[in-house]
Write a protein that holds these residues in place. Structure first.
Motif, short mmCIF file in Angstrom:
data_model
loop_
_atom_site.label_atom_id
_atom_site.label_comp_id
_atom_site.label_asym_id
_atom_site.label_seq_id
_atom_site.Cartn_x
_atom_site.Cartn_y
_atom_site.Cartn_z
N ALA A 56 -6.18 -14.07 -4.34
CA ALA A 56 -5.11 -13.74 -3.99
C ALA A 56 -4.93 -12.44 -4.38
O ALA A 56 -4.65 -11.54 -3.83
CB ALA A 56 -4.00 -14.33 -4.60
N ARG A 64 -1.95 -8.50 1.45
CA ARG A 64 -0.37 -8.28 0.38
C ARG A 64 0.53 -7.89 0.47
O ARG A 64 0.99 -6.84 0.66
CB ARG A 64 -0.96 -7.71 -0.55
CG ARG A 64 -2.35 -8.89 -1.53
CD ARG A 64 -3.18 -8.32 -2.24
NE ARG A 64 -4.93 -9.49 -2.27
CZ ARG A 64 -5.45 -8.81 -1.65
NH1 ARG A 64 -5.35 -8.02 -0.79
NH2 ARG A 64 -6.47 -9.59 -1.61
N ALA A 73 -0.27 -13.37 -0.98
CA ALA A 73 -1.58 -13.28 -0.55
C ALA A 73 -1.49 -13.67 0.35
O ALA A 73 -1.43 -14.74 0.90
CB ALA A 73 -3.07 -13.17 -0.98
#
Length: 127
Positions: A56, A64, A73
């Motif tokens: 992520a 993000r 993410a």
């Protein structure tokens, strides 16, 4: 000429003033380094305890959504106007709702929002 090993040249200070100053300098340097980190890196180091947190935070193919409390993410598919969030948000458990609400509010303005590979706790909140 250098003094023999273990002998301090010049007047000696009492106590551990030199060590304390060196320790304080190192601590200050660590604080400065931590605040210089990018927000995603800082959040990952603070809250990235889940299996997919590294992906992520650092997968170059993902975007993000970052807040002060955490980040999500995701990938955006322009043709279908869908934002697909991968994994749980990287944040404190108590901030999950705030981070998810912020992400969904922004991405719903662009189209649909979907989630993939999230925990039961995240899925329950989304239902």
């Amino acid at each position: 000429r250098l003094p023999p090993r273990g002998v301090v040249s010049g007047p000696r200070r009492g106590g551990h003033g030199g060590r304390a100053a060196a320790t304080a300098t190192m601590m200050l340097a660590l604080v400065v380094a931590a605040t210089a980190l990018a927000p995603v890196e800082r959040l990952y180091l603070s809250y990235g305890h889940r299996a997919n947190s590294f992906s992520a935070a650092f997968d170059p193919d993902l975007e993000r959504h970052v807040t002060d409390q955490g980040f999500v993410a995701f990938a955006r598919h322009a043709c279908t106007r869908t934002s697909l969030a991968f994994f749980d948000p990287v944040c404190l458990e108590t901030n999950m709702e705030t981070v998810l609400d912020s992400f969904m509010e922004r991405e719903r303005q662009r189209g649909r929002v979907a989630f993939w590979k999230v925990s039961t706790a995240t899925a329950r909140y989304l239902c």
